[in-house]
Write a protein that holds these residues in place. Structure first.
Motif: not given
Length: 231
Positions: A168-196
């Protein structure tokens, strides 16, 4: 190194560990201690010196498979296997914690679950967590891994998992090797496309968690990205 010298070295290493604890040791000292305790016939100092010289840093050593380490002059196969296992045991321990987490009904619980899966990974990996209507975990697995800091996810694999588990529900998760937790442009695009994609398959993507070695964030709880999940 003579047996008497090895014996004295082991005594000193044990004394340092007892006096200072694990936090008082460098990684190489801790590894040398572990080798001395578990493989008493090996020259622990020579092995750690060789690894330090060849791979320079702890992070580099963690990425070396046992088969590759065995090829290094001075590294006995038993020591290589032991070191490889030593690196991966903490990952298994973290994953084991998730066996006690059956429901992901809060953001804090979801962050904990994702961190257990991803915080100790040496390369970027993507996880897909499937929940039923009560937000009980019905499946959690890695669906992609990268060479270093990027992982590509196959839409066909997501479709396959959705078909098998029908969450019914899905959660995606991934890790950043760098210290930053800020979502990248590709992270945002992936999230939008995956939600669709998940929506077309009858489910709902409710969050995308980003993890580094120390912390994690929820994109759904972040005011800059929550719009993705409210469309």
């Amino acid at each position: 190194m003579a047996d008497i010298e090895k014996s004295e070295l082991r005594k000193k290493l044990k004394a340092d560990f007892v006096a200072n604890g694990f936090d008082g040791l460098s990684y190489w000292q801790a590894l040398e201690n572990a080798l001395c305790a578990s493989l008493p016939r090996c020259d622990a100092k020579a092995i750690t010196d060789t690894l330090s010289e060849k791979y320079v840093s702890v992070e580099n050593t963690k990425k070396i498979p046992a088969l590759q380490m065995i090829k290094v002059d001075g590294i006995h196969p038993t020591a290589a296997i032991y070191i490889s296992l030593l690196q991966r045991v903490p990952q298994r321990i973290m994953l084991g914690k998730n066996r006690k987490i059956r429901f992901l009904t809060t953001t804090d619980r979801t962050l904990e679950y994702a961190k257990n899966m991803l915080s100790l990974q040496e390369i970027e990996r993507v996880a897909m967590i499937c929940l039923d209507e009560r937000k009980r975990v019905v499946n959690a697995q890695y669906i992609a891994k990268g060479e270093e800091s990027h992982a590509s996810v196959s839409p066909s694999l997501i479709t396959q998992i959705m078909t098998i588990y029908k969450p019914k529900y899905v959660i995606m998760a991934h890790n950043h090797i760098c210290e930053s937790l800020e979502p990248s442009h590709s992270d945002v695009s992936f999230t939008i496309n995956t939600r669709k994609l998940i929506g077309r398959l009858g489910g709902e993507l409710t969050d995308h968690i980003i993890v580094n070695k120390d912390d994690a964030i929820s994109m759904a709880s972040n005011t800059d990205f929550s719009f993705i999940f409210n469309q």
